[in-house]
Structure formats: C-alpha cells, structure tokens
Design a protein around this motif. Structure first.
Motif, PDB file in Angstrom:
ATOM      1  N   SER A  60       0.823  -1.209   0.000  1.00 27.90           N
ATOM      2  CA  SER A  60       0.000   0.000   0.000  1.00 27.90           C
ATOM      3  C   SER A  60       0.854   1.255   0.000  1.00 27.90           C
ATOM      4  N   LEU A 115      -9.939   2.740 -12.448  1.00 32.59           N
ATOM      5  CA  LEU A 115     -10.482   1.799 -11.478  1.00 32.59           C
ATOM      6  C   LEU A 115     -11.336   0.779 -12.229  1.00 32.59           C
ATOM      7  N   ARG A 117     -12.751  -3.634 -12.317  1.00 32.54           N
ATOM      8  CA  ARG A 117     -12.974  -4.885 -11.601  1.00 32.54           C
ATOM      9  C   ARG A 117     -12.195  -5.997 -12.282  1.00 32.54           C
ATOM     10  N   ASP A 118     -11.516  -6.819 -11.455  1.00 32.56           N
ATOM     11  CA  ASP A 118     -10.815  -7.957 -12.022  1.00 32.56           C
ATOM     12  C   ASP A 118     -11.735  -9.175 -12.043  1.00 32.56           C
ATOM     13  N   ARG A 122     -12.544  -7.972  -7.364  1.00 35.53           N
ATOM     14  CA  ARG A 122     -11.833  -6.970  -6.578  1.00 35.53           C
ATOM     15  C   ARG A 122     -11.674  -5.692  -7.390  1.00 35.53           C
ATOM     16  N   SER A 124      -9.527  -2.804  -8.704  1.00 38.90           N
ATOM     17  CA  SER A 124      -8.105  -2.658  -8.994  1.00 38.90           C
ATOM     18  C   SER A 124      -7.826  -1.271  -9.546  1.00 38.90           C
ATOM     19  N   LEU A 126      -5.404   0.395 -12.044  1.00 40.90           N
ATOM     20  CA  LEU A 126      -4.545  -0.015 -13.143  1.00 40.90           C
ATOM     21  C   LEU A 126      -3.811   1.183 -13.719  1.00 40.90           C
ATOM     22  N   GLN A 135      -0.995  -3.467 -12.272  1.00 37.47           N
ATOM     23  CA  GLN A 135      -1.947  -3.288 -11.174  1.00 37.47           C
ATOM     24  C   GLN A 135      -1.199  -2.661 -10.005  1.00 37.47           C
ATOM     25  N   ALA A 137      -2.714  -1.350  -7.128  1.00 36.58           N
ATOM     26  CA  ALA A 137      -3.320  -1.705  -5.849  1.00 36.58           C
ATOM     27  C   ALA A 137      -4.667  -2.368  -6.124  1.00 36.58           C
ATOM     28  N   SER A 138      -5.189  -3.053  -5.124  1.00 36.18           N
ATOM     29  CA  SER A 138      -6.494  -3.707  -5.248  1.00 36.18           C
ATOM     30  C   SER A 138      -7.163  -3.731  -3.883  1.00 36.18           C
ATOM     31  N   TRP A 139      -8.485  -3.717  -3.891  1.00 35.81           N
ATOM     32  CA  TRP A 139      -9.290  -3.720  -2.672  1.00 35.81           C
ATOM     33  C   TRP A 139     -10.440  -4.699  -2.844  1.00 35.81           C
ATOM     34  N   GLU A 140     -10.785  -5.395  -1.783  1.00 34.75           N
ATOM     35  CA  GLU A 140     -11.863  -6.381  -1.810  1.00 34.75           C
ATOM     36  C   GLU A 140     -13.139  -5.759  -1.270  1.00 34.75           C
TER      37      GLU A 140
END
Length: 240
Positions: A60, A115, A117-118, A122, A124, A126, A135, A137-140
C-alpha cells in the motif's frame, strides 16, 4: 525342627510402576503435548498474520508513493496541444514527466489511471503507459472514485481540459476508496499537482555558511543564480 523361610516384604520386593501410575503419566504427557501443539499453532498463525499485514502495508505504501509520483509530474499543456487532460470518477488520462520507469525520462509520457474490476470482483487501480499495464493496488468488496480539486479547492467529479481553459490540469487529485454499501472512506489518497513538475521542488535542509552559526541560506533551484561573497583574508593586527 527346621525354621520356615522368611517371606520378603511386598513393598520391598516390587519394581517398576503400577498400571494406574502409567495411565496417570500418559494422561499428563498427552495434556502437555496438546498444550504445546496448540501454542505452536497459535504462534505460527500470529507470524503468518503479521507477515501478511507487513506485506500489505508495504504494498500500500509503495502504491501510494507511485500515485503521488505520477500526479506530481502531470504536465500543464498549451492550448494548441492535442493531448488534453480528461478525467472522470473512474479514471483519467494525461501526460506525466514522472512515469513508472527505471530509466530517466526527458519528455512527457502519456499515461492513464483507472479503477476496474478484475476476474475475482476486486477493485483494482490499473496503470497504463507505452504498452505497459500494471496493477498498482487492489481492494476487496470496495468501491472507488477520483475527485479533482480546483485552485479554490472545489471538488469536481470530472475534468475536461478543453472545457476548463483557465486551469489546464487540476490542482490536486484525490482517490477515495470505501466499502460497498458504506459511504465512509476506508482509504484516501491525496496528491498535489506541482506547478513546475520538470524542476525539483523538494525542500532542502538549511545550509549553515562557514562561521555563521545563526544564519541559514534558503534553497533555490539550480537555474537560479546565486552570488556568494568570498570570505575576506585574515589580516593580523598591526603592532604599535
């Protein structure tokens, strides 16, 4: 009359442990092994959790530093330029003088942040530039949006350089991440666009001149011309 042989005492003649003593020893050993295995499993779980949190924290921080680098290097363009800054809540495209490259750049490079979705659902962030897609960063279970700040600090959901001729690029760009169904942000990345990204704007520590304990010299960019007086040569006092 012959004397009968003496009988040995039962307590004096027995050796080893009784069945009850063996069962008690086995029960205590099993209890100790269970406690030790449980403690070892707990320690391993704590180590794994700490290692994962450290990796996520480092990832992060690295992504946030990359974000500030890209935003800080956005280049203001002239009115005749065809590479206009365009942005909305899901991303933007612009020219930056600080792309994510290992080599030194001398010209602005087209890049974009978006921003998406993968495959796992999640969210991501990009980065795309010159046949590079990464990528950052990514958030769930999260939603995100970009916010563009004017010189007056007004937040805008979109930005079009062709329609906002007074300000070619935003003053700052903010990335807001929140959980799905919750408006409270869980992460906020704020980066300011520098007025002259091709020059260094780092604030240097004050430099004390030789012999000047209480005086300091302000830092100036390399292009500025600074005239520094050379110290006068030492002259011994004349004798009477």
């Amino acid at each position: 009359m012959p004397r009968p042989p003496l009988r040995q005492s039962h307590a004096h003649g027995e050796c080893g442990f009784t069945l009850m003593e063996l069962l008690v020893a086995l029960a205590i050993t099993s209890l100790l092994m269970t406690l030790l295995m449980g403690a070892n499993y707990y320690i391993l779980r704590v180590q794994e959790t700490l290692a994962r949190e450290v990796r996520e924290g480092e990832s992060s921080m690295r992504a946030h530093a990359w974000y500030r680098q890209l935003i800080g290097g956005l280049a203001p363009l002239g009115e005749s330029s065809t590479d206009a800054f365009e942005g909305d809540e899901k991303g933007f495209r612009a020219l930056t003088l600080r792309p994510l490259r290992a080599d030194m750049m001398v010209a602005p490079e087209a890049m974009s942040l978006s921003l998406e979705r993968d495959t796992d659902g999640r969210l991501s962030l990009l980065y795309r530039a010159d046949r590079i897609e990464m990528q950052m960063a990514s958030w769930e279970n999260a939603t995100g949006r970009f916010v563009y700040r004017t010189q007056a600090g007004e937040p805008l959901a979109s930005w079009s350089e062709l329609k906002q001729t007074s300000e070619r690029v935003p003053t700052a760009i903010e990335l807001v991440i929140s959980r799905e169904g919750d408006e409270v942000p869980t992460a906020q990345w704020f980066a300011r666009v520098e007025s002259a990204p091709w020059t260094s704007t780092l604030t240097a520590a004050p430099i004390l001149p030789p012999g000047g304990a209480g005086e300091s010299q302000a830092w100036a960019p390399p292009s500025a011309t600074r005239v520094r007086k050379s110290p006068e040569p030492f002259r011994p006092p004349l004798g009477k």
